[in-house]
Write a protein that holds these residues in place. Sequence first.
Motif, PDB file in Angstrom:
ATOM      1  N   HIS A 184      53.219  30.474  41.727  1.00  0.00           N
ATOM      2  CA  HIS A 184      52.157  29.479  41.986  1.00  0.00           C
ATOM      3  C   HIS A 184      50.751  30.095  42.093  1.00  0.00           C
ATOM      4  O   HIS A 184      49.807  29.421  42.479  1.00  0.00           O
ATOM      5  N   ALA A 185      50.626  31.387  41.725  1.00  0.00           N
ATOM      6  CA  ALA A 185      49.320  32.052  41.857  1.00  0.00           C
ATOM      7  C   ALA A 185      48.346  31.559  40.796  1.00  0.00           C
ATOM      8  O   ALA A 185      48.741  31.185  39.684  1.00  0.00           O
ATOM      9  N   TYR A 186      47.070  31.571  41.168  1.00  0.00           N
ATOM     10  CA  TYR A 186      46.005  31.367  40.180  1.00  0.00           C
ATOM     11  C   TYR A 186      44.946  32.424  40.430  1.00  0.00           C
ATOM     12  O   TYR A 186      44.411  32.529  41.546  1.00  0.00           O
ATOM     13  N   HIS A 187      44.625  33.196  39.392  1.00  0.00           N
ATOM     14  CA  HIS A 187      43.612  34.237  39.568  1.00  0.00           C
ATOM     15  C   HIS A 187      42.546  34.213  38.478  1.00  0.00           C
ATOM     16  O   HIS A 187      41.679  35.075  38.482  1.00  0.00           O
ATOM     17  N   GLY A 188      42.611  33.272  37.527  1.00  0.00           N
ATOM     18  CA  GLY A 188      41.542  33.179  36.540  1.00  0.00           C
ATOM     19  C   GLY A 188      42.052  33.032  35.122  1.00  0.00           C
ATOM     20  O   GLY A 188      43.257  32.880  34.892  1.00  0.00           O
ATOM     21  N   ARG A 189      41.108  33.084  34.171  1.00  0.00           N
ATOM     22  CA  ARG A 189      41.403  32.748  32.780  1.00  0.00           C
ATOM     23  C   ARG A 189      41.147  33.890  31.807  1.00  0.00           C
ATOM     24  O   ARG A 189      41.218  33.687  30.597  1.00  0.00           O
ATOM     25  N   THR A 190      40.765  35.088  32.306  1.00  0.00           N
ATOM     26  CA  THR A 190      40.617  36.231  31.406  1.00  0.00           C
ATOM     27  C   THR A 190      42.007  36.828  31.161  1.00  0.00           C
ATOM     28  O   THR A 190      42.981  36.391  31.771  1.00  0.00           O
ATOM     29  N   ASN A 191      42.083  37.853  30.294  1.00  0.00           N
ATOM     30  CA  ASN A 191      43.434  38.276  29.905  1.00  0.00           C
ATOM     31  C   ASN A 191      44.254  38.776  31.087  1.00  0.00           C
ATOM     32  O   ASN A 191      45.380  38.328  31.299  1.00  0.00           O
TER      33      ASN A 191
ATOM     34  N   LEU B 236      48.178  37.384  35.700  1.00  0.00           N
ATOM     35  CA  LEU B 236      48.441  37.254  37.142  1.00  0.00           C
ATOM     36  C   LEU B 236      48.723  35.816  37.543  1.00  0.00           C
ATOM     37  O   LEU B 236      49.381  35.549  38.548  1.00  0.00           O
ATOM     38  N   THR B 237      48.191  34.866  36.749  1.00  0.00           N
ATOM     39  CA  THR B 237      48.343  33.441  37.044  1.00  0.00           C
ATOM     40  C   THR B 237      49.751  32.979  36.669  1.00  0.00           C
ATOM     41  O   THR B 237      50.305  33.405  35.658  1.00  0.00           O
ATOM     42  N   ALA B 238      50.287  32.061  37.484  1.00  0.00           N
ATOM     43  CA  ALA B 238      51.688  31.673  37.266  1.00  0.00           C
ATOM     44  C   ALA B 238      51.860  30.549  36.246  1.00  0.00           C
ATOM     45  O   ALA B 238      52.829  30.532  35.495  1.00  0.00           O
ATOM     46  N   LYS B 239      50.932  29.605  36.221  1.00  0.00           N
ATOM     47  CA  LYS B 239      51.183  28.342  35.523  1.00  0.00           C
ATOM     48  C   LYS B 239      50.846  28.452  34.030  1.00  0.00           C
ATOM     49  O   LYS B 239      49.714  28.792  33.667  1.00  0.00           O
ATOM     50  N   ALA B 240      51.794  28.080  33.179  1.00  0.00           N
ATOM     51  CA  ALA B 240      51.611  28.220  31.732  1.00  0.00           C
ATOM     52  C   ALA B 240      50.612  27.210  31.185  1.00  0.00           C
ATOM     53  O   ALA B 240      49.615  27.581  30.553  1.00  0.00           O
ATOM     54  N   VAL B 241      50.910  25.916  31.409  1.00  0.00           N
ATOM     55  CA  VAL B 241      50.031  24.873  30.885  1.00  0.00           C
ATOM     56  C   VAL B 241      49.130  24.390  32.012  1.00  0.00           C
ATOM     57  O   VAL B 241      49.636  24.011  33.071  1.00  0.00           O
ATOM     58  N   PRO B 242      47.814  24.412  31.887  1.00  0.00           N
ATOM     59  CA  PRO B 242      47.054  24.712  30.686  1.00  0.00           C
ATOM     60  C   PRO B 242      46.546  26.149  30.581  1.00  0.00           C
ATOM     61  O   PRO B 242      45.870  26.473  29.608  1.00  0.00           O
ATOM     62  N   TYR B 243      46.844  27.008  31.567  1.00  0.00           N
ATOM     63  CA  TYR B 243      46.087  28.251  31.681  1.00  0.00           C
ATOM     64  C   TYR B 243      46.496  29.345  30.706  1.00  0.00           C
ATOM     65  O   TYR B 243      45.676  30.178  30.343  1.00  0.00           O
TER      66      TYR B 243
ATOM     67  N   LEU C  82      29.419  43.870  42.983  1.00  0.00           N
ATOM     68  CA  LEU C  82      29.166  42.465  42.629  1.00  0.00           C
ATOM     69  C   LEU C  82      29.372  42.193  41.144  1.00  0.00           C
ATOM     70  O   LEU C  82      29.073  43.049  40.296  1.00  0.00           O
ATOM     71  N   PHE C  83      29.871  40.982  40.870  1.00  0.00           N
ATOM     72  CA  PHE C  83      30.102  40.531  39.498  1.00  0.00           C
ATOM     73  C   PHE C  83      29.650  39.077  39.380  1.00  0.00           C
ATOM     74  O   PHE C  83      28.902  38.593  40.235  1.00  0.00           O
ATOM     75  N   ASN C  84      30.134  38.388  38.329  1.00  0.00           N
ATOM     76  CA  ASN C  84      29.656  37.028  38.059  1.00  0.00           C
ATOM     77  C   ASN C  84      30.675  35.947  38.379  1.00  0.00           C
ATOM     78  O   ASN C  84      30.315  34.869  38.817  1.00  0.00           O
ATOM     79  N   SER C  85      31.928  36.204  38.087  1.00  0.00           N
ATOM     80  CA  SER C  85      32.958  35.168  38.232  1.00  0.00           C
ATOM     81  C   SER C  85      34.120  35.681  39.069  1.00  0.00           C
ATOM     82  O   SER C  85      34.292  36.899  39.247  1.00  0.00           O
ATOM     83  N   GLY C  86      34.910  34.734  39.542  1.00  0.00           N
ATOM     84  CA  GLY C  86      36.086  35.103  40.308  1.00  0.00           C
ATOM     85  C   GLY C  86      37.043  35.961  39.507  1.00  0.00           C
ATOM     86  O   GLY C  86      37.584  36.951  40.006  1.00  0.00           O
ATOM     87  N   ALA C  87      37.254  35.590  38.249  1.00  0.00           N
ATOM     88  CA  ALA C  87      38.182  36.354  37.400  1.00  0.00           C
ATOM     89  C   ALA C  87      37.705  37.796  37.253  1.00  0.00           C
ATOM     90  O   ALA C  87      38.498  38.744  37.308  1.00  0.00           O
TER      91      ALA C  87
END
Length: 456
Positions: free
Chosen positions: A164-171, A176-183, A135-140
């Motif tokens: 088109h993947a989204y997996h979070g905002r950590t490094n 892993l996330t596809a979209k440049a702006v805003p992520y 268990l952890f705290n966030s999806g990322a």
Amino acid sequence: MTVTDSAALALRGGPGLVQERRLVTPIPGARSVELMERKRAAVAGGVGTTMPVFAQAAGGGVVIDVDGNSLIDLGSGIAVTGVGNAHPAVAAAVAEQAARFTHTCFMITPYDGYVAVAEALNRLTPGDHEKRSVLFNSGAEAVENAVKIARAHTGRQAVIAFDHAYHGRTNLTMALTAKAVPYKSGFGPFAPEVYRAPVSYPLRDGGLSGPDAAAAAIRMIEKQVGAANVAAIIIEPILGEGGFIVPADGFLPALVDWANANGVVFIADEVQTGFGRTGRMFASEHFGIVPDLVTTAKGIAGGLPLSAVTGRAEIMDAVHAGGLGGTYGGSPVACAATLAAIDAFENEGLCEAAESIGEIIVRRFRELAASDPRIGDVRGLGAMIAVEFVHPETGEPDPELTARVAASAHTQGVIVLTCGTYGNVIRFLPPLTIPLELLVEGLDIVATALRDAPTN
Ligand SMILES: *Cc1c(COP(=O)(O)O)cnc(C)c1O
């Protein structure tokens, strides 16, 4: 499920708030405007808000703002409050646990709530093989750790993510996330050994069959990365932030077969799709796949921060003792909330509610699509439904129209979220406790906003 059943559910699932849309001030009202000024002065500008109003209370299918407006909630805080906001059993479990102890750190003095959540996840996630959870705290954080576990198990480094993947905002999850702006824009360098493969996107890949789309992805992986170097494939069974893209039949099973045949760990990121959202506990079940690892968060804990990685015992146990953890991971308070939320999922007909909600949304927008060519696609499963807006002549994405429809709904007291790589998708993620009349009223407002929106 009848409308009456759903209303009863809403009463069970909320703090007794009247289930209605009620506007007593313009949106935003004076108190929200004042708070927004304070936010601007005190909160980092990088944190945006979808709605211009501040919350005061929420439950069932409504959010009450600080000016006394009652808004229809079609977003559930991004698929988090599936059991309803402030679900009484969740609130009681949190209060009871907080009064006993709030923290010892599971890695110092463990407690039974953590073990009970792990047992529940091992039981509920797809497949009847022996499993373990952490268990952890966030999806990322769950995604980061799923990759760590896959690398430890395989002794390999490469990770395959998808368009088109989204997996979070950590490094690592930005990589892993596809979209440049805003992520991602301006936040590099990103973690290495992440490779991107094409996904099945029926509206935009020329209607490629699932197996053909998988073959294209596998070809890319084998030629550009090499199967022997791949630790993991990670994919959202329905791509969430990327636009609620439902892959064609056969796409996911073909990827799972390839992963199994090549010693690659298949990770289903069910952070958004999990916990009844799609009408089944996990979206993987719709596609007949059994992932090696599943990441969960968002809907898991009735609004408290908790996430998890669950998977095959032999993969999960490949990590040395001390290699996984974190100060707050599986906080006792979040675990208590999770157990109460899971009880609600299993006993309050929420998966069935997700089905009813989805049918209403899909029927409504398919009807509109028949006479409005700006609706390019209506898709999704259960209560995870998207409407993709396009320029009728070209089929090109129309993010301006999308933004106008969403903004108009917002000013009329309906919380809707947009998404999509091209920003041209409105996504519906209501709490599963929303009364169906309220849902219909919210959809009416979105439909009218669309009808009245000027075309470019
Ligand atoms: C939201 C989301 C994440 C990240 O979760 P956080 O709790 O915001 O870190 C990861 N994967 C998917 C599919 C998500 O939708």
